[in-house]
Motif scaffolding. Structure first.
Motif, PDB file in Angstrom:
ATOM      1  N   ASP A 111     -15.223   4.341 -16.660  1.00 46.79           N
ATOM      2  CA  ASP A 111     -15.401   3.477 -15.505  1.00 46.79           C
ATOM      3  C   ASP A 111     -14.268   2.513 -15.347  1.00 46.79           C
ATOM      4  O   ASP A 111     -14.059   1.870 -15.948  1.00 46.79           O
ATOM      5  CB  ASP A 111     -16.628   2.345 -16.111  1.00 46.79           C
ATOM      6  N   ALA A 309     -31.588  -7.414 -21.593  1.00 47.65           N
ATOM      7  CA  ALA A 309     -30.734  -7.049 -20.622  1.00 47.65           C
ATOM      8  C   ALA A 309     -29.498  -6.767 -21.053  1.00 47.65           C
ATOM      9  O   ALA A 309     -28.261  -6.556 -20.454  1.00 47.65           O
ATOM     10  CB  ALA A 309     -30.775  -8.071 -19.391  1.00 47.65           C
ATOM     11  N   ALA A 312     -28.311  -1.848 -24.901  1.00 53.32           N
ATOM     12  CA  ALA A 312     -28.820  -0.470 -24.740  1.00 53.32           C
ATOM     13  C   ALA A 312     -28.564   0.483 -25.933  1.00 53.32           C
ATOM     14  O   ALA A 312     -27.487   0.122 -26.717  1.00 53.32           O
ATOM     15  CB  ALA A 312     -28.008   0.046 -23.624  1.00 53.32           C
ATOM     16  N   LYS A 328     -25.911   6.725 -16.967  1.00 54.33           N
ATOM     17  CA  LYS A 328     -26.777   6.032 -16.095  1.00 54.33           C
ATOM     18  C   LYS A 328     -27.793   5.394 -16.485  1.00 54.33           C
ATOM     19  O   LYS A 328     -28.191   4.180 -16.172  1.00 54.33           O
ATOM     20  CB  LYS A 328     -27.333   7.061 -15.092  1.00 54.33           C
ATOM     21  N   ARG A 329     -28.787   5.667 -17.606  1.00 53.74           N
ATOM     22  CA  ARG A 329     -29.825   4.846 -18.244  1.00 53.74           C
ATOM     23  C   ARG A 329     -29.123   3.603 -18.863  1.00 53.74           C
ATOM     24  O   ARG A 329     -29.460   2.468 -18.746  1.00 53.74           O
ATOM     25  CB  ARG A 329     -30.400   5.616 -19.152  1.00 53.74           C
ATOM     26  N   TYR A 331     -26.234   2.016 -18.173  1.00 54.70           N
ATOM     27  CA  TYR A 331     -25.841   1.248 -17.158  1.00 54.70           C
ATOM     28  C   TYR A 331     -26.925   0.420 -16.664  1.00 54.70           C
ATOM     29  O   TYR A 331     -27.016  -0.809 -16.415  1.00 54.70           O
ATOM     30  CB  TYR A 331     -24.906   1.927 -16.182  1.00 54.70           C
ATOM     31  N   ARG A 332     -28.187   1.104 -16.306  1.00 55.62           N
ATOM     32  CA  ARG A 332     -29.344   0.414 -15.747  1.00 55.62           C
ATOM     33  C   ARG A 332     -29.837  -0.486 -16.522  1.00 55.62           C
ATOM     34  O   ARG A 332     -30.296  -1.607 -16.414  1.00 55.62           O
ATOM     35  CB  ARG A 332     -30.332   1.540 -15.470  1.00 55.62           C
ATOM     36  N   GLU A 333     -29.873  -0.066 -17.984  1.00 55.73           N
ATOM     37  CA  GLU A 333     -30.469  -1.248 -18.751  1.00 55.73           C
ATOM     38  C   GLU A 333     -29.643  -2.437 -19.121  1.00 55.73           C
ATOM     39  O   GLU A 333     -30.047  -3.346 -19.443  1.00 55.73           O
ATOM     40  CB  GLU A 333     -30.668  -0.522 -20.395  1.00 55.73           C
ATOM     41  N   GLY A 335     -27.817  -3.623 -16.869  1.00 51.94           N
ATOM     42  CA  GLY A 335     -27.523  -4.358 -15.399  1.00 51.94           C
ATOM     43  C   GLY A 335     -26.295  -4.273 -14.872  1.00 51.94           C
ATOM     44  O   GLY A 335     -25.805  -5.160 -14.228  1.00 51.94           O
ATOM     45  N   PRO A 337     -23.353  -2.184 -12.814  1.00 54.84           N
ATOM     46  CA  PRO A 337     -23.144  -1.223 -11.632  1.00 54.84           C
ATOM     47  C   PRO A 337     -22.487   0.080 -12.050  1.00 54.84           C
ATOM     48  O   PRO A 337     -21.362   0.061 -12.639  1.00 54.84           O
ATOM     49  CB  PRO A 337     -22.266  -1.939 -10.373  1.00 54.84           C
ATOM     50  N   PHE A 338     -23.134   1.261 -11.668  1.00 53.95           N
ATOM     51  CA  PHE A 338     -22.397   2.501 -11.918  1.00 53.95           C
ATOM     52  C   PHE A 338     -21.585   2.753 -10.885  1.00 53.95           C
ATOM     53  O   PHE A 338     -22.090   3.428  -9.953  1.00 53.95           O
ATOM     54  CB  PHE A 338     -23.771   3.478 -12.011  1.00 53.95           C
ATOM     55  N   GLU A 343     -18.896   9.360 -12.356  1.00 55.81           N
ATOM     56  CA  GLU A 343     -19.847  10.714 -12.820  1.00 55.81           C
ATOM     57  C   GLU A 343     -18.963  11.694 -13.076  1.00 55.81           C
ATOM     58  O   GLU A 343     -18.864  12.589 -14.374  1.00 55.81           O
ATOM     59  CB  GLU A 343     -20.782  11.157 -11.733  1.00 55.81           C
TER      60      GLU A 343
END
Length: 402
Positions: A111, A309, A312, A328-329, A331-333, A335, A337-338, A343
Motif C-alpha cells: 500500500d 475499529a 483486525a 480488503k476485509r 482494511y474495511r475493519e 477503517g 482506505p484501500f 490489488e
C-alpha cells in the motif's frame, strides 16, 4: 567424488558457527554491541572469537562514521519533534514468530499510503538519511554474507522488523538472547513482554521505541507507519500507551506448524550469529513453548482493550487462499482506505511468497508432541486444528515466512 563432496559439506556445516563473516550487528553502534557483550559475563568460547573480532571491528568503524548523524539528529528531534496524532498512529502487525507476520507485512507494505522501515534502517537505527543511503549501496549487497536471508527476506527496499532496531540500539530485544547469547536468553527474554523490566529498563525501551518511530516519521512523507515485530504481540498495552490510536492486525497459524518452524529458526539464528554454544534441544524447546503460549495469552488478554475499529485478525491459511479478499476485509475493519493499485501489488507479493519451496519436517518426538498439546488453547482461540497428520502440514523449509 561424491564422498569427498559430502565430507566438504559436513565440514562446512560444522565450521559455519565459527566463520567470521559480517554479523547483523556489525552496523550497530559499538556501545550497543558492548552492552550486549557485557551480559555474556565472559562466557564467549575461543572458537567464537574470530566472529567477535570482526563484529567489533566493523561496529567500531560504523560508530565513528555515524556519530555526526547521531549528534545532529538527537538535537533536531529535541528541538522540533515530529507530530504524531491519532490519525497517523502506526499500524502494528502482531503474531508470534513464524506465524506469517512477514507475509502480512509485505502485503500491507504494498500500500503506497503505508511506510515500513527498510532493512538498512532497522539494522542501523542510529543512522539517518545519509547513512541509510550509503548502507543501501555499501552494506546491503553484503547482506547475503550475513546469512540473515536464511531467516527472513532481506533487501534494500524490503520491509524490516523494528525489533532489530531495538536490538541494535541497545540490546532491548529477545534477538540478543535467541540469536547472539543463547545462554543468556532468560535475561533478554524479559524484553519480550516487558512486564519484568525495571523502571529504568522500561523507560529506556520506551525512549528507543518512540525515538525510532519519530525518526521514521521524518522520512515517511506524511504516510502512516507500518511496524512488525513478533514481540509486539505481547506488548499491546504498552504500545497503546506510547502510540494512542494505533491499529493492530493479528495473524495466526497452526500452533504445531509454528512450533516446528521455531525449532528450526532458533537453530538457524544461533548457527549464523551466536557467540555462545546453543542450549540443549530440550531446554530450547521448552523456552519456545512457554514463550509462544505466554505471548498469545498476553494478546488475548489485551485484545478486549483494543477498540473494534483498531483491530483486525486473520489466519495465514485464509490469507494465502484469498489475499485480496482478506486484505480488503482487514482494511474495511480498520477503517483504512484501500488504495487504487493495491490489488495488483498484493497479487504480486502473494505470487512471490507462493513460489517458496516447502517440505515436510521430521515427525515429532513424544516429548515434542506433549509440548504441542500444551498449545491447544491457542488452536481453539484462533480456529486451528490441533495435532495434525504430517502429510497435511504446511511447514516452510527455507524459513522465509516469518
Amino acid at each position: 567424488m561424491k564422498a569427498l563432496h559430502e565430507s566438504i559439506s559436513l565440514a562446512a556445516r560444522r565450521l559455519a558457527p565459527y566463520l567470521p563473516y559480517p554479523h547483523f550487528m556489525c552496523v550497530a553502534p559499538l556501545d550497543a554491541v558492548l552492552r550486549i557483550l557485557w551480559r555474556a559475563e565472559g562466557n564467549i568460547p575461543p572458537a567464537y572469537w574470530p566472529r567477535l573480532v570482526l563484529l567489533l571491528l566493523l561496529s567500531g568503524v560504523n560508530t565513528v562514521a555515524s556519530l555526526p548523524e547521531r549528534v545532529i539528529l538527537a538535537a533536531w528531534l529535541r528541538l522540533r519533534p515530529p507530530q504524531m496524532g491519532r490519525d497517523n498512529a502506526p499500524v502494528f502487525v502482531l503474531g508470534y514468530f513464524r506465524s506469517g507476520t512477514t507475509f502480512l507485512q509485505n502485503l500491507l507494505a504494498a500500500d503506497p499510503d503505508l511506510r515500513s522501515p527498510s532493512w538498512p534502517q532497522v539494522l542501523a537505527p542510529q543512522a539517518f538519511v545519509p547513512g541509510w543511503f550509503l548502507l543501501r549501496y555499501l552494506f546491503v549487497p553484503l547482506l547475503p554474507l550475513t546469512r540473515l536471508g536464511a531467516v527472513v527476506p532481506v533487501g534494500a527496499k524490503l520491509p524490516g522488523e523494528d525489533d532489530f532496531a531495538l536490538n541494535n540500539l541497545g540490546g532491548m530485544s529477545v534477538l540478543a538472547g535467541r540469536a547472539i547469547l543463547p545462554r543468556r536468553q532468560a535475561f533478554f527474554n524479559r524484553f519480550h513482554d516487558l512486564d519484568a523490566l525495571s523502571k529504568g529498563e522500561l523507560s529506556r525501551w520506551r525512549s528507543h521505541q518512540f525515538g525510532f518511530v519519530q525518526k521514521l516519521t521524518l522520512v515517511a512523507g506524511g504516510r502512516r507507519l507500518l511496524l512488525k515485530s513478533p514481540s509486539h504481540t505481547a506488548r499491546v498495552r504498552y504500545l497503546q500507551e506510547l502510540f494512542p490510536g494505533a491499529k493492530f492486525v493479528h495473524i495466526s497459524r497452526s500452533p504445531e506448524v509454528v512450533f516446528r518452524s521455531n525449532l528450526l529458526l532458533a537453530r538457524e539464528l544461533q548457527r549464523a550469529f551466536a557467540l555462545q554454544p546453543p542450549l540443549p534441544e530440550d531446554e530450547q524447546e521448552e523456552i519456545i513453548t512457554c514463550e509462544y503460549l505466554a505471548t498469545e495469552m498476553h494478546y488475548l488478554a489485551d485484545r478486549a482493550q483494543i477498540p473494534a475499529a483498531d483491530l483486525a485478525e486473520v489466519r495465514l491459511q485464509d490469507l494465502t487462499a484469498d489475499p485480496v479478499g482478506e486484505m480488503k476485509r482487514i482494511y474495511r475493519e480498520l477503517g483504512l482506505p484501500f488504495s487504487r493499485g493495491c490489488e495488483e501489488r498484493i497479487l504480486q507479493v502473494a505470487a512471490t511468497f507462493g513460489k517458496q519451496v516447502r517440505s515436510r519436517h521430521p515427525d515429532l518426538t513424544e516429548r515434542q508432541k506433549a509440548r504441542v498439546a500444551r498449545l491447544e488453547p491457542l488452536a481453539a482461540a484462533f480456529g486451528h486444528a490441533s495435532l495434525q497428520a504430517p502429510e497435511t502440514l504446511d511447514v516452510d523449509s527455507q524459513q522465509r515466512i516469518g
